[in-house]
Design an enzyme around this catalytic site. Structure first.
Site, PDB file in Angstrom:
ATOM      1  N   ASP A 398      42.108  55.917 -15.082  1.00  0.00           N
ATOM      2  CA  ASP A 398      40.740  55.414 -14.992  1.00  0.00           C
ATOM      3  C   ASP A 398      40.391  55.353 -13.510  1.00  0.00           C
ATOM      4  OD1 ASP A 398      38.285  53.988 -15.851  1.00  0.00           O
ATOM      5  OD2 ASP A 398      39.209  52.335 -14.748  1.00  0.00           O
ATOM      6  N   ASP A 594      42.460  49.497 -16.033  1.00  0.00           N
ATOM      7  CA  ASP A 594      42.440  48.067 -15.728  1.00  0.00           C
ATOM      8  C   ASP A 594      41.327  47.298 -16.423  1.00  0.00           C
ATOM      9  OD1 ASP A 594      40.273  49.088 -14.301  1.00  0.00           O
ATOM     10  OD2 ASP A 594      40.461  47.575 -12.724  1.00  0.00           O
ATOM     11  N   ASP A 598      39.124  50.236 -21.107  1.00  0.00           N
ATOM     12  CA  ASP A 598      40.320  51.082 -21.139  1.00  0.00           C
ATOM     13  C   ASP A 598      41.283  50.687 -22.251  1.00  0.00           C
ATOM     14  OD1 ASP A 598      39.451  52.380 -18.789  1.00  0.00           O
ATOM     15  OD2 ASP A 598      40.320  50.795 -17.559  1.00  0.00           O
TER      16      ASP A 598
END
Length: 708
Positions: A398, A594, A598
């Site tokens: 990410d 994080d 996600d």
């Protein structure tokens, strides 16, 4: 969710800028983690359902210590053990019943988890470790009673072996469960994003407006709720009054706030950072976007937990091997005309077939590896990560908060002909000094890093969606985005076009009515990210970046870091689908993230890796947690996986190898040349095997997990 990601690129074409003073008033979701003291231990269908809560870990711990205390007199009073070691037993009449009585208690109490586990494995038709242990202790139990009652040969007094087997196997399961216990629950953490209560807007009998505090669960479609500055939206809905900057990062992954006004959709759990809103509820409970993410996390966790453990596979083979060897032993010795020897040899084979070392081989490695990892800033929550991470060939990062710092940073400053860049930055910092907006803090910090003399400002004011203004040295200094320029009738500087193309936020600085400069702000790339990507490439691993940010922002970051593939403007549900698509290419995927957005992808991936500075939900959904925000720690996880798996294989090879050699010898395969493995030698070999396995696992403590 479509409204949230309606025009992601639009969010980067303007810089709606205003004061976020109330942003810090909202409670931290981390405050809710204390109650989430669950352990979502993955599927234990083959382990008697010795489940997933910390209480079960405590039960195994207490059971181990109680059985250890009981095992001491059982072993010492065992006639066969005394004969093996070579010490005399007192001739007390009651002493001969100590081992049978206490051994029966151990079998029924301490052996119960293995017996119930064996039943579960039989019902599932998946023999494994529990059935192997249950077979050994059951055969030892009945054979020992036969020997104690003089029905069977005294050589079959296995009370000492029964006691040691139960104690060691309880120790192994306690170690395993303790290392796997989780301290947070993904679903509890998701629920914690919602406010504890909602403010319902209604009218009394006289038509006067009144505010009533109710639980979010009591909201129904059509109700109108008040969301105060700094408050979280209690349910999905449509704004009917007001406009505000919403922090949607926990849902969309966007690194900046998004302007929402009348008619726009808002999602439960997002935060109004600056202004109040009135929202008409359009979805509640299971119909909300947050509940949808919860379902995705739950489904992905359930599907990933069905993977078969390495030790279970070995135990399944050993079970059939031991059973087959027992049958062959009974048949052969009976055909040779030695029924007594057939009973002794068969029982000996079935008891010795359950190696103590195999019961400890995996739990010891997992325990030591997780302990070593924790000291290196890596928390392993999922036992399968130790086996799976070594096979990862694709790492999906990410962007926001993982490859980047997740906060804006001043990247460029330009001044007009009359003002240089430093003077422009100093004046902008002066005007922004009283604002708590993330962009304002970034400007002030940039001026501080350059040690600029920032003049004092007075008469500060903020205009939502326009910018801020303050009086500095008698001049009115304004800082804001495109709307500010439009209001003042000014054209932007030429340099701004290039900044916007690479996805930067652009803020303009005006002195009274004169445009004196501009600033570019962007999410800063972590300096370690380039090194992490290069190291992964050297290992032949493909690096993919995924983000909810707009395409220009994503491409700019990808070009700097050197990732192989980029997925931009991705919604939360699409992140999990992206992982599934990569897996459909026969790739083993590790997802690093994080945010709440996600969480489904972290749970769906073969290995989910959460940045420790991220949200509770991301941490709870992942199998691996990095205490630092250094993406190079992913390499540490790979090294740990390779080393841990190597130790598992070595220990399993030793434990299984002991069986493959000792079982045929105990069955009497060398009887024609006059050699049959004595029980005493078998016991010594079992103990030696356990010591070797334990010592080999200890070597993992030498592994260096520091980022390189």
């Amino acid at each position: 969710m479509n409204e949230l990601t309606r025009n992601p690129a639009d969010r980067h074409d303007h810089a709606d800028h205003h004061d976020h003073a109330s942003h810090h008033d909202r409670s931290d979701p981390a405050d809710h983690t204390n109650h989430a003291d669950h352990s979502s231990h993955s599927d234990h269908s083959g382990h008697g359902g010795h489940g997933g809560h910390h209480d079960h870990v405590g039960q195994f711990r207490r059971l181990f210590w109680v059985m250890l205390v009981i095992a001491i007199p059982v072993v010492i009073a065992s006639r066969q053990f005394a004969m093996i070691i070579g010490y005399p037993l007192p001739q007390w009449p009651w002493l001969v019943w100590v081992s049978p009585v206490l051994g029966t208690i151990m079998y029924g109490w301490g052996g119960r988890p293995f017996l119930t586990g064996a039943v579960s494995e039989l019902r599932a038709r998946r023999p494994g470790m529990m059935l192997l242990i249950a077979l050994a202790i059951t055969v030892a139990f009945f054979a020992s009673w036969g020997a104690s009652l003089s029905v069977l040969d005294s050589q079959l007094d296995f009370w000492w072996e029964l006691a040691l087997l139960i104690v060691i196997m309880l120790l192994g399961h306690w170690i395993e469960m303790r290392s796997l216990a989780q301290t947070t629950s993904a679903l509890d953490s998701l629920a914690a994003l919602l406010p504890d209560e909602a403010e319902l807007v209604s009218s009394d009998a006289h038509g006067a407006e009144q505010i009533e505090r109710i639980a979010p669960a009591d909201l129904t479609t059509g109700m109108t709720v008040l969301v105060r500055p700094g408050g979280a939206v209690p349910a999905d809905g449509r704004i009917v009054d007001g406009a505000a900057e919403l922090d949607e990062s926990m849902i969309t992954g966007e690194s900046r706030t998004v302007r929402r006004s009348v008619g726009d959709q808002v999602v439960a759990g997002t935060v109004a950072t600056d202004s109040g809103l009135r929202v008409q509820v359009t979805a509640t409970g299971d119909d909300t976007a947050l509940a949808g993410i919860q379902r995705l996390v739950q489904q992905a966790q359930n599907s990933s937990s069905r993977a078969q453990r390495l030790a279970d596979r070995a135990a399944a083979w050993l079970f059939w091997f031991a059973l087959g060897a027992g049958v062959i032993t009974a048949v052969v010795w009976s055909l040779l005309g030695s029924p007594d020897d057939a009973v002794i040899r068969t029982i000996t084979v079935l008891v010795i077939a359950c190696p103590h070392a195999l019961g400890l081989a995996i739990p010891l490695v997992v325990s030591i590896a997780t302990e070593r990892a924790a000291k290196g800033g890596v928390l392993i929550k999922d036992r399968l990560a130790l086996e799976t991470m070594r096979r990862v060939d694709t790492v999906l990062f990410d962007k926001t908060g993982t490859l980047t710092k997740g906060e804006p940073t001043v990247t460029d400053v330009v001044g007009s002909d009359q003002f240089d860049a430093d003077r422009t930055l100093a004046l902008a910092a002066a005007a922004e000094a009283d604002s708590e907006h993330p962009l304002a803090r970034a400007i002030v910090q940039a001026a501080g890093r350059k040690a600029l003399a920032v003049p004092a400002a007075t008469d500060f004011s903020s205009s939502p969606a326009v910018g801020v203004s303050a009086t500095v040295d008698g001049h009115r200094i304004r800082v804001g985005g495109p709307r500010l320029l439009a209001e003042m009738g000014r054209q932007e500087l030429d340099a701004v076009a290039g900044w916007r193309e690479r996805g930067s936020t652009v803020l303009h600085v005006l002195d009274d009515d004169q445009l004196i400069g501009a600033l570019a702000l962007a999410d800063e790339v972590r300096p370690e990210s380039v090194s992490a990507v290069d190291d992964l490439h050297r290992l032949g691993i493909e690096v993919v970046m995924i983000t909810g940010d707009a395409e220009p922002v994503a491409r700019a970051v990808a070009d700097r870091i050197g990732v192989d593939r980029v997925y931009a403007e991705v919604r939360p549900e699409d992140k999990a689908e992206t992982v599934a698509a990569l897996q459909a290419e026969h790739r083993t995927v590790a997802m690093v993230g994080d945010g709440v957005n996600d969480a489904p992808a972290l749970a769906r991936a073969d290995v989910g890796i959460a940045i420790g500075a991220g949200t509770d939900v991301a941490i709870a959904s992942a199998g691996v947690i990095l205490a630092s925000s250094d993406p190079r720690s992913v390499l540490s996880v790979i090294r740990l996986s390779v080393a841990g798996y190597r130790k598992m294989r070595q220990n399993l090879a030793w434990a299984a190898g002991y069986n493959l050699i000792s079982v045929p010898l105990a069955a009497g395969v060398l009887a024609p040349i006059g050699f049959v493995l004595p029980m005493s030698v078998g016991a010594i070999l079992m103990s030696l095997s356990t010591i070797i396995v334990a010592g080999n696992a200890q070597l993992l403590r030498r592994l260096d997990l520091r980022p390189r």
